[in-house]
Design an enzyme around this catalytic site. Structure first.
Site, PDB file in Angstrom:
ATOM      1  CE1 TYR A   1      -3.103   3.089   0.781  1.00  0.00           C
ATOM      2  CE2 TYR A   1      -1.569   3.522   2.588  1.00  0.00           C
ATOM      3  CZ  TYR A   1      -2.604   3.940   1.757  1.00  0.00           C
ATOM      4  OH  TYR A   1      -3.121   5.208   1.899  1.00  0.00           O
TER       5      TYR A   1
ATOM      6  N   GLY B   1      -5.060   5.908   0.195  1.00  0.00           N
ATOM      7  CA  GLY B   1      -6.382   5.962   0.793  1.00  0.00           C
ATOM      8  C   GLY B   1      -7.374   5.093   0.050  1.00  0.00           C
TER       9      GLY B   1
END
Length: 523
Positions: free
Chosen positions: A66, A73
Site C-alpha cells: 500500500y 487511501g
C-alpha cells in the site's frame, strides 16, 4: 507533579535512535536550542538500513505494498505501474499542499520534526538512514518548514501538515532559514546539499503519522506543568493578600484524601506560607477559590502523570502505515496513524488547564472587590487621598481576565468526539487529535494571560496589605515572586495602561522564564 527538571537533558544535544525520548527531550530541542544527533549504535543503524533493503527486495519480487505501488487511501485499489513508483512519493507531498490557518511557530515546527524523526527512527518504516540524517539537518540548521496549522483530522495521521516537512526535504515550498523566508531549495543550496529524492514509501512514511499532534502535545504538557506550579504560588500570595488562613493547607487534610497531585499542590502552598501565623483572620474559612485551590490544581497534577505515559508512548512509537518488519521481513498494514490517545489527552489537558484559569480569575475577583478583600482598597488602587476618586486600579484588568477565562472555558468542548467521515469514507472514523492539541495550546495561551494578570494583581494586593498592616512579613518564596513581578511591572499608583506589562509577563510565563521560583525550594 509530573514535570521533570530539564537540567537532566543535555541542552546541546539529544540523541535519536535506539532509546526512548522524553517530553523534556522534545522541549529541549524546540525551546532550548538543543541539537539532535543520530545514534552511533551499529545495530540500530543496521536495522534502519535492513528495513529499507527488505522493502526494495519485496517490491522487486512483485509484491503489492500500500502506498508504494498502489494509490493512496480509497485509491488503494489502483495499481501504480512500476515505471511510476519512484514518482509517487513526491505526488503525495504535492497534492497535500493545501493547509491553511496560521503557520506553526519555530518551537512547534521543531517539536514536530523531532517527533517525526524519532518515530521513523523506531526502525519499522522502511526508510533509509539518509532520510533520518536530513530530518536531523532540518533541526540542526534550523531549516524550518512553514507548516499551516489547519487541515488534519488526525487519522490517517497529520497528512497535510506533515506534507510540508516532506516537501522541504525534497526542496519544495517555503521554509524559515537564518531569520528569513526562502524556498527549501535555496536553503539546501546554502548548506551545500541537494534536495533529497524520496525513495518509495518515504513520502508516506514522513506524512502518515501523528507527529504534529504529538509535538504540540509535548509543548502543551510542559507549559501546563509550569502553570500548575505558578497557580499554587499565586494562591499562596493571594492568601497573604486576603489575610487568609494557612491552616487550609495542613498536611493531614490531604493525607485524608490522598490524591497525589492534590497533596503536592497543597505542599507547595504550605511551603510558600511557611512561617506565616496560623490565626483565624476575617473568616474562619476562606472562600473556595482559596481553600480548595489544591483540589483544583491537583486534578491537573494527577492527570499529567497518565498524560506523560500516553504522550511519550506515542512519541516513541512507529505510527505510520504500512509498517515494515526488518527482522521478520513482513509488511504489516494497520492503523497506527490513529491519534486517539493524543486526542483524549489534549481534550483532558485543556479542561484541566482552563480550570486553572477559572481558579485564578475567581481569586482575582476576591482581591479587587472591597466587599470580599478583607480591607483592601477597591480595585486595588494604590492612590490615597482626593485622587482615589478617579483611579480604578485593576478594575479593567479583572474584566479582561474574565474574558480570557470565558474564552478558555469555551474551548474545552472536546474535539475528539467530532469525528468526520472523509476521503470517500475510507477515513470514516478519525481522531481529531491535532485539533485537540491546537485547542489546548489556545487554552494555555489564554490561561497564561490570566496568570499574568493575576500575578500583577496578587503582588499589588500584597503590597497594599503590607502598607495597611505594617507588620506583615512575607515568606521568602513569596518575597522572591514579588521581586520578579516588580522587575516587569512596578506598583500601580496612578492608573496607567498595563498592556505592555501584561504582554511581557505573559511571554515570560509561556517561555518558562517566570514561575515564581525561589532558590532552594526545589521547584
Amino acid at each position: 507533579m509530573a514535570e521533570r527538571d530539564l537540567s537532566d537533558v543535555d541542552a546541546r544535544e539529544v540523541v535519536i535512535g535506539g532509546r526512548r525520548l522524553s517530553i523534556e527531550d522534545v522541549v529541549a530541542v524546540a525551546r532550548h536550542g538543543a541539537a539532535v544527533r543520530l545514534s552511533d549504535d551499529a545495530a540500530w543503524r543496521a536495522r534502519i538500513e535492513r528495513g529499507a533493503a527488505f522493502l526494495r527486495r519485496h517490491l522487486a519480487a512483485g509484491a503489492t505494498v500500500y502506498g508504494v505501488n498502489t494509490g493512496y487511501g480509497d485509491a488503494c485499489v489502483v495499481d501504480v505501474p512500476m515505471a511510476l513508483v519512484e514518482a509517487l512519493p513526491l505526488q503525495l507531498t504535492r497534492y497535500h499542499g493545501c493547509g491553511l490557518g496560521e503557520y506553526l511557530d519555530d518551537a512547534a515546527a521543531l517539536a514536530v520534526i523531532a517527533a517525526r524523526l524519532n518515530s521513523l527512527a523506531y526502525g519499522m518504516s522502511g526508510v533509509r538512514l539518509v532520510l533520518l540524517e536530513r530530518l536531523a539537518d532540518l533541526v540542526n540548521h534550523r531549516v524550518l518548514p512553514r507548516i499551516p496549522a489547519e487541515g488534519s483530522v488526525g487519522a490517517s495521521g497529520d497528512l497535510t501538515p506533515l506534507s510540508y516537512v516532506a516537501a522541504a526535504l525534497a526542496g519544495e515550498r517555503d521554509v524559515q532559514f537564518r531569520g528569513a523566508a526562502c524556498t527549501a531549495r535555496e536553503a539546501w543550496r546554502a548548506l551545500g546539499r541537494e534536495p533529497l529524492v524520496l525513495a518509495p514509501k518515504e513520502g508516506l512514511a514522513l506524512m502518515n503519522g501523528t507527529a504534529v499532534m504529538t509535538g504540540l502535545a509535548c509543548l502543551a504538557f510542559a507549559r501546563a506543568a509550569q502553570l500548575a506550579r505558578l497557580a499554587a504560588r499565586l494562591t499562596a500570595l493571594a492568601t497573604v493578600a486576603l489575610d487568609g488562613r494557612a491552616a487550609h493547607f495542613d498536611a493531614l487534610i490531604f493525607e485524608a484524601k490522598p490524591h497525589a497531585g492534590q497533596g503536592e499542590a497543597a505542599a507547595w502552598i504550605r511551603a510558600d506560607l511557611a512561617g506565616r501565623p496560623d490565626t483565624p483572620g476575617h473568616r474562619l474559612q476562606d472562600r473556595y477559590s482559596i481553600r480548595c485551590a489544591p483540589h483544583v490544581i491537583g486534578v491537573l497534577g494527577d492527570a499529567l502523570a497518565w498524560m506523560r505515559r500516553d504522550i511519550e508512548n506515542e512519541l516513541n512509537s512507529a505510527n505510520d502505515n504500512p509498517l515494515i518488519d526488518p527482522d521478520g521481513e513482513r509488511v504489516l498494514h494497520g492503523g497506527n496513524f490513529y491519534g486517539g490517545h493524543i486526542a483524549f489527552a489534549m481534550d483532558g489537558l485543556k479542561t484541566a488547564v482552563a480550570n486553572l484559569a477559572d481558579l485564578m480569575d475567581r481569586q482575582m475577583a476576591l482581591l479587587v472587590d472591597d466587599k470580599f478583600s478583607n480591607g483592601l482598597p477597591r480595585n486595588l488602587t494604590g492612590v490615597r487621598g482626593e485622587r482615589a476618586a478617579i483611579n480604578h486600579g485593576f478594575k479593567a484588568v479583572q474584566i479582561s481576565s474574565s474574558a480570557w477565562t470565558a474564552e478558555a472555558l469555551k474551548h474545552t468542548l472536546p474535539a475528539s468526539v467530532f469525528s468526520r467521515s472523509t476521503e470517500a469514507h475510507n477515513q470514516d472514523k478519525v481522531s481529531m487529535g491535532t485539533i485537540a492539541a491546537r485547542d489546548c495550546l489556545r487554552v494555555l495561551q489564554l490561561t497564561e494571560q490570566v496568570a499574568a494578570a493575576h500575578a500583577l494583581a496578587c503582588v499589588q494586593a500584597a503590597r497594599l496589605r503590607v502598607r495597611m498592616t505594617q507588620t506583615t512579613v512575607l515568606p521568602a518564596p513569596l518575597a522572591s515572586l514579588m521581586a520578579e513581578v516588580a522587575a516587569t511591572s512596578p506598583f500601580v499608583d496612578e492608573d496607567r495602561a498595563l498592556e505592555a506589562e501584561l504582554r511581557a509577563m505573559t511571554a515570560r510565563i509561556a517561555a518558562g522564564d517566570f514561575i515564581g521560583r525561589h532558590a532552594g525550594d526545589g521547584q
